[in-house]
Each structure stands twice: as structure tokens, then as C-alpha cells.
Design a protein around this motif. Sequence first.
Motif, mmCIF file in Angstrom:
data_model
loop_
_atom_site.group_PDB
_atom_site.id
_atom_site.type_symbol
_atom_site.label_atom_id
_atom_site.label_comp_id
_atom_site.label_asym_id
_atom_site.label_seq_id
_atom_site.Cartn_x
_atom_site.Cartn_y
_atom_site.Cartn_z
ATOM 1 N N LEU A 192 0.942 -1.670 0.378
ATOM 2 C CA LEU A 192 0.282 0.308 0.123
ATOM 3 C C LEU A 192 0.957 1.324 0.417
ATOM 4 O O LEU A 192 1.700 1.136 1.329
ATOM 5 N N ASP A 238 -8.529 -3.439 -0.989
ATOM 6 C CA ASP A 238 -8.194 -2.023 -2.107
ATOM 7 C C ASP A 238 -7.557 -1.128 -1.431
ATOM 8 O O ASP A 238 -8.337 -0.402 -0.400
ATOM 9 N N PRO A 239 -6.662 -0.730 -1.957
ATOM 10 C CA PRO A 239 -6.041 0.559 -1.300
ATOM 11 C C PRO A 239 -6.580 1.665 -1.343
ATOM 12 O O PRO A 239 -6.677 2.780 -0.612
ATOM 13 N N ASP A 240 -7.188 1.625 -2.279
ATOM 14 C CA ASP A 240 -8.602 3.224 -1.951
ATOM 15 C C ASP A 240 -9.221 3.180 -0.778
ATOM 16 O O ASP A 240 -9.436 3.964 0.266
ATOM 17 N N ARG A 241 -10.022 2.057 -0.495
ATOM 18 C CA ARG A 241 -10.715 2.076 0.567
ATOM 19 C C ARG A 241 -10.129 2.191 1.526
ATOM 20 O O ARG A 241 -9.865 2.893 3.395
ATOM 21 N N LYS A 289 -1.519 11.634 -0.744
ATOM 22 C CA LYS A 289 -1.590 11.262 0.627
ATOM 23 C C LYS A 289 -0.895 11.423 1.234
ATOM 24 O O LYS A 289 -1.374 12.234 2.668
ATOM 25 N N PHE A 317 -6.710 3.400 2.836
ATOM 26 C CA PHE A 317 -6.402 4.617 2.756
ATOM 27 C C PHE A 317 -8.044 6.086 3.154
ATOM 28 O O PHE A 317 -6.933 6.608 3.887
ATOM 29 N N ASP A 318 -8.485 5.577 2.556
ATOM 30 C CA ASP A 318 -9.684 6.461 2.619
ATOM 31 C C ASP A 318 -9.886 6.224 4.515
ATOM 32 O O ASP A 318 -9.935 7.015 5.504
#
Length: 332
Positions: free
Chosen positions: A221, A306-309, A227, A311-312
Motif C-alpha cells: 500500500l 482495496d488500497p483506496d478503501r 496522501k 487509505f480512506d
Amino acid sequence: MNRRIYLLVLLCLFGCAGSFVYGQNSPSSPREKVIFDTDIGDDIDDAFALGLLLSSPEVDLLGLTTAYGDTGLRARLVERYLSETGMSHIPVSVGLHTPSKTTFTQARWAERFPAPQSPWTDAISFTLGAIRKYPGQITLISVSPFTNIGALIDRDPVTFRKLKRVVIMGGSIQRGYGDLGYLPNRGPSPEYNILMDIPSARKLFASGVPVYVMPLDSTQLKLDEVKRNILFSRSKPLTDTLALLYEQWTASTQNPTPTLFDAMAVAFVLQPDLCPTRPMHIVVDDKGYTRVEPGIPNAQVCLQSDPDRFFDFYLHRILTEDLHPATSISTK
């Protein structure tokens, strides 16, 4: 309907809905008792993983144990980290000192914190004492070579089996280092935490304790520039500490982009659907590969995230949550 009764009904409905949605984090919910076993100071992901733990109200961080290499200097790093963030009441204990060829990239920051006047508490004794006090309740998160775990099993396998579970960052099932899923699959790699102590990894998978594995497949990740700017733009004790450690790490490695391998192990404890697992029978071979073989499952393994999930979840938690105190325990 009487106006007062109508308002009371609405309040009840919203209150019940709020309890349903936010019940996991409500003050009345039991907090997850955690011990964090870390080789903090070499790579930077341990520091980001610890920040997530400290920012999570659903966690009761009973203690931190340092593992592998110069565990005394690692303990000084952790002590300074906790002191800088106002969390110095959390116990820190020192695991087995071992040789290490890995660069301690954050050594200068650690060395600025004074060594203790008396010897460090032994990590093995601390962990076994905590398990005896809270049998069946403790999650051990290990994001380091598993030398401390091997020592725990050797010293008292019966008590070790009273852990609720062990959650690790370790192994490589289908994807190896540098494989982010965009290019043809090059196959697995011998992953560092497994490779540095193969006998202890084997003991863990044979222990009978529920083991949850976050391998390279699901933990590569990348904390990219966008970010990082978001994370470091808000100045508070935790983000300032992470920024300083990041700068030492990147100066040492000449790498601007951390990979938050270890943070996924913590995130899984907090929100398991970030890294769904499946049962597997894992065997560690002589070269440090984690092979899937036929047999009764001895681990739950996450192969995809899921990297987006992630980091969110991670950035919101670090930026919006205050730090949370731990239970003070004595294991003597």
C-alpha cells in the motif's frame, strides 16, 4: 399524535439508529485488547501502524514489545514516540536481541531518548503475564520477524494457546515484492518477516492459535505524495512525530514513498472487511516461502485488498481521532 410524543418517537428512532451504526465504537462496547510486537526503526511502516493503533478507540493497547535486531534501541524509539504523543503510560518491553543486517534508519531519533536507569522489562514475560491475566481476550499483532513468538511458544505453549488470535504481516502467497497487480504475475517471494526466522514462523503456524495472515499480496500500500501531504498538513503530536520519522527514513533509504505493509495488519483488526480472509493450510519451506498445501487450514489469509478503501479509512482515522488511553496492567 401529540407533538411531544411525536418528538420523543423521532429522538428514539435516531438514537436507536445511531446505536446500530456506531455501536462498535460506543463507550459501552468492550475494547479489543491488543499487544503490538514490532521491529520499529528499520522500515517506516511500523511507525504508521502504531499511529493507527493509538488513534483507534476500539483498541485497548496493553503494551508494545520490540522484536529482532537491537531491541533496546527499538524500545527507546517506541518510548520517545509514546512520550511525544502523550501516551507514555503504555508499557514497553524488550524482546530477544538478535543479529540484523537491516539498516536502523531511525536510529538518530531513537538515540535522543535516554536509556532507562534499570533493565527493560522482558517482552516474553510481559506477554505471557498479560495472557494469563486476560485468557482468550488478547489479540497479538506481530509485524516483525517472529522471534518473540517462537520464544513465547518455547517457554509456555499452553499459555500461548490462550491468545484470542495472532494477526501478522507476513508471507507471500501469489504475489511477491513490487507486484502491485498491474503487470503479469511473477509469483511469490520469500517475505522478510518469515525469512528472518523460519523456525519461529513454523512454530506459529503449528501452534493451534487462530492465525490471520496479511501477506505481500494485500499489503503493498503506497503512501504517495498526495496522501503524505494530506497527512502531514495537519500538525498535531502524532502527525508531527510521523513526519520526523518519515524524514529520517527517506533520507536513509533515498526512497520518498513508504509502503504501509504493517498498517494493514492493524486495519484488519479494526475493520476486517478491509482485507477479507479465506482459510488455507500454510507450510513454510526451507527458503522462507509460505506455500499453500492440502490439509486442515491453519490460517486465515487475505489475498486482496482495496488500497483506496484502506487509505480512506487510514487517513480519516489518523486525522480526525484523538489518541486513546490504554488499560494499565501489571503482569508481575
